[in-house]
Design a protein around this motif. Structure first.
Motif, mmCIF file in Angstrom:
data_model
loop_
_atom_site.group_PDB
_atom_site.id
_atom_site.type_symbol
_atom_site.label_atom_id
_atom_site.label_comp_id
_atom_site.label_asym_id
_atom_site.label_seq_id
_atom_site.Cartn_x
_atom_site.Cartn_y
_atom_site.Cartn_z
ATOM 1 N N GLY A 1 0.797 -1.218 0.000
ATOM 2 C CA GLY A 1 0.000 0.000 0.000
ATOM 3 C C GLY A 1 0.829 1.268 0.000
ATOM 4 O O GLY A 1 0.419 2.289 -0.544
ATOM 5 N N THR A 2 2.009 1.231 0.629
ATOM 6 C CA THR A 2 2.850 2.414 0.665
ATOM 7 C C THR A 2 3.292 2.805 -0.738
ATOM 8 O O THR A 2 3.299 3.987 -1.100
ATOM 9 C CB THR A 2 4.076 2.169 1.556
ATOM 10 O OG1 THR A 2 3.638 1.816 2.868
ATOM 11 C CG2 THR A 2 4.944 3.426 1.641
ATOM 12 N N SER B 1 0.235 4.395 -2.537
ATOM 13 C CA SER B 1 -0.081 5.713 -1.997
ATOM 14 C C SER B 1 0.976 6.730 -2.395
ATOM 15 O O SER B 1 0.660 7.871 -2.745
ATOM 16 C CB SER B 1 -0.198 5.639 -0.468
ATOM 17 O OG SER B 1 -1.261 4.793 -0.083
ATOM 18 N N HIS C 1 -8.974 0.231 -0.902
ATOM 19 C CA HIS C 1 -8.754 0.679 0.473
ATOM 20 C C HIS C 1 -7.501 1.534 0.570
ATOM 21 O O HIS C 1 -7.481 2.573 1.239
ATOM 22 C CB HIS C 1 -8.595 -0.527 1.405
ATOM 23 C CG HIS C 1 -9.835 -1.337 1.553
ATOM 24 N ND1 HIS C 1 -9.842 -2.602 2.087
ATOM 25 C CD2 HIS C 1 -11.120 -1.079 1.220
ATOM 26 C CE1 HIS C 1 -11.076 -3.080 2.081
ATOM 27 N NE2 HIS C 1 -11.871 -2.168 1.558
ATOM 28 N N GLN C 2 -6.423 1.084 -0.089
ATOM 29 C CA GLN C 2 -5.142 1.766 0.033
ATOM 30 C C GLN C 2 -5.209 3.210 -0.439
ATOM 31 O O GLN C 2 -4.559 4.085 0.131
ATOM 32 C CB GLN C 2 -4.082 1.012 -0.782
ATOM 33 C CG GLN C 2 -3.670 -0.321 -0.175
ATOM 34 C CD GLN C 2 -2.874 -1.169 -1.159
ATOM 35 O OE1 GLN C 2 -2.279 -0.636 -2.091
ATOM 36 N NE2 GLN C 2 -2.873 -2.473 -0.946
ATOM 37 N N ASP D 1 -7.116 6.135 2.424
ATOM 38 C CA ASP D 1 -5.892 6.658 3.017
ATOM 39 C C ASP D 1 -6.227 8.001 3.668
ATOM 40 O O ASP D 1 -6.709 8.923 3.002
ATOM 41 C CB ASP D 1 -4.828 6.843 1.930
ATOM 42 C CG ASP D 1 -3.487 7.300 2.504
ATOM 43 O OD1 ASP D 1 -3.462 8.303 3.241
ATOM 44 O OD2 ASP D 1 -2.474 6.646 2.208
#
Length: 357
Positions: free
Chosen positions: A89-90, A93, A128-129, A133
């Motif tokens: 996810g990082t 994002s 979701h990510q 966020d």
């Protein structure tokens, strides 16, 4: 935690006081279903101007990025050597942040972001990510999930790789591909399978519809506005897939004390959110005659929307799509909403398609 937001948005809200949030669309589907070809083709259209694309590939070498980049210079980001739904996810994002920052620095406006998943990806964690966020929510909003389904090989792939069930179940629109190569019988089987997994998605073989969807001309809000996706009770094709997805429909006559119901629903979704893939609903609320639209993925919900009016007799209608474990949640939600409804003398119904579990 279930994140129903406290303030609902009225249909047609102008958003003059705040910059418009950028819609994020996830394009998913099995390997070979035609995702890259579709995106590269659509990017030629004037309606898709201002599109930024994030491509996720399992391998280190980005072939899809090269194909799309040939059409869309400078607005394609490759996330390679891993699947986005498996805890990266990082990376995603950060890629979105870089796109937004770069556009602002250059004085460009991003109209939309398309995320092309790998064929092995479950789209839910990807949504979701980005859309949930805490640092990105002020800049982004959920646009929708487009799933491409191969009418020639998709049914066979479903028997070998169950991620396809989740790709279809999460979709707002399913685009059938290779229809010119598949027999009419294969096409009918593909449609029946898709509808058995997701009765509320738009299913089409027309690329123009996917273009309208991804360009923002139509979308989840527009579909909800027609109220057609919650019109009739869910019907079954007779297809079964014992290990995967089920659909439950709930109808509650009269009006609900939504303030009370929402608090208890948070607890239900906290307990069962992992098993619930999608929730879509029209809520008839006490104190406001307009329908309230709720729309969520797992335990995360987008900001509720107030439509202008009902197209049919007001009643609460809820569709829940999930794994077998979601049955308990559907039963609990049914009991809860009935307890929060004003008594009209009519009987609430829960359509439980257990044969699809």
């Amino acid at each position: 935690m279930l994140s129903f937001q406290s303030r609902s948005r009225d249909e047609g809200e102008s958003g003059i006081t705040k910059p418009a949030r950028i819609p994020v669309y996830v394009v998913t589907g099995y390997l070979g279903s035609g995702k890259t070809t579709l995106i590269a083709d659509l990017l030629h259209d004037v309606e898709m101007a201002g599109t930024a694309v994030i491509v996720n590939e399992l391998a280190e070498i980005g072939i899809d990025q090269a194909v799309i980049g040939d059409v869309q210079q400078g607005e394609v980001v490759l996330l390679s050597n891993g699947c986005l739904c498996c805890g990266r996810g990082t990376d995603l994002s950060n890629a979105v942040r870089q796109l937004i920052a770069s556009a602002r620095q250059d004085g460009r406006k991003i109209e939309r972001i398309l995320i092309e998943t790998s064929g092995a990806a479950d789209p839910a964690p990807i949504v979701h990510q980005v859309c949930f966020d805490p640092e990105l929510r002020a800049s982004l909003r959920y646009g929708g999930v487009l799933c491409l389904f191969d009418t020639m090989f998709g049914l066979d792939l479903l028997t070998r790789d169950p991620v396809g069930y989740r790709q279809i179940a999460l979709a707002d629109m399913v685009l059938l591909t290779k229809c010119d190569l598949a027999s009419s019988g294969a096409q009918k089987q593909a449609v029946a399978k898709v509808r058995s997994l997701n009765e509320v998605a738009v299913v089409t073989e027309e690329r123009d519809q996917s273009r309208a969807f991804l360009s923002g001309q139509t979308g989840p809000v527009g579909a909800a506005g027609s109220q057609s996706w919650l019109g009739p009770a869910v019907e079954t094709s007779g297809d079964t897939h014992p290990q995967e997805i089920g659909t439950w429909t709930l109808r509650i006559p009269g009006v609900l004390d939504w303030t009370r119901a929402e608090l208890s629903m948070r607890q239900i979704y906290d307990r069962h959110g992992d098993a619930i893939l999608r929730t879509k609903g029209l809520i008839s609320t006490k104190g406001d005659p307009r329908p309230l639209v709720i729309h969520g993925i797992n335990r995360h919900f987008h900001r509720p929307l107030r439509l202008k009016s009902w197209e049919s007799e007001p009643e609460t209608r809820l569709v829940i799509i999930g794994t077998a474990q979601a049955k308990q949640a559907a039963d609990e939600i049914s009991s809860l909403l009935q307890s929060c409804a004003e008594n009209t003398g009519e009987t609430a119904t829960l359509g439980n398609l257990e044969h699809e579990i």
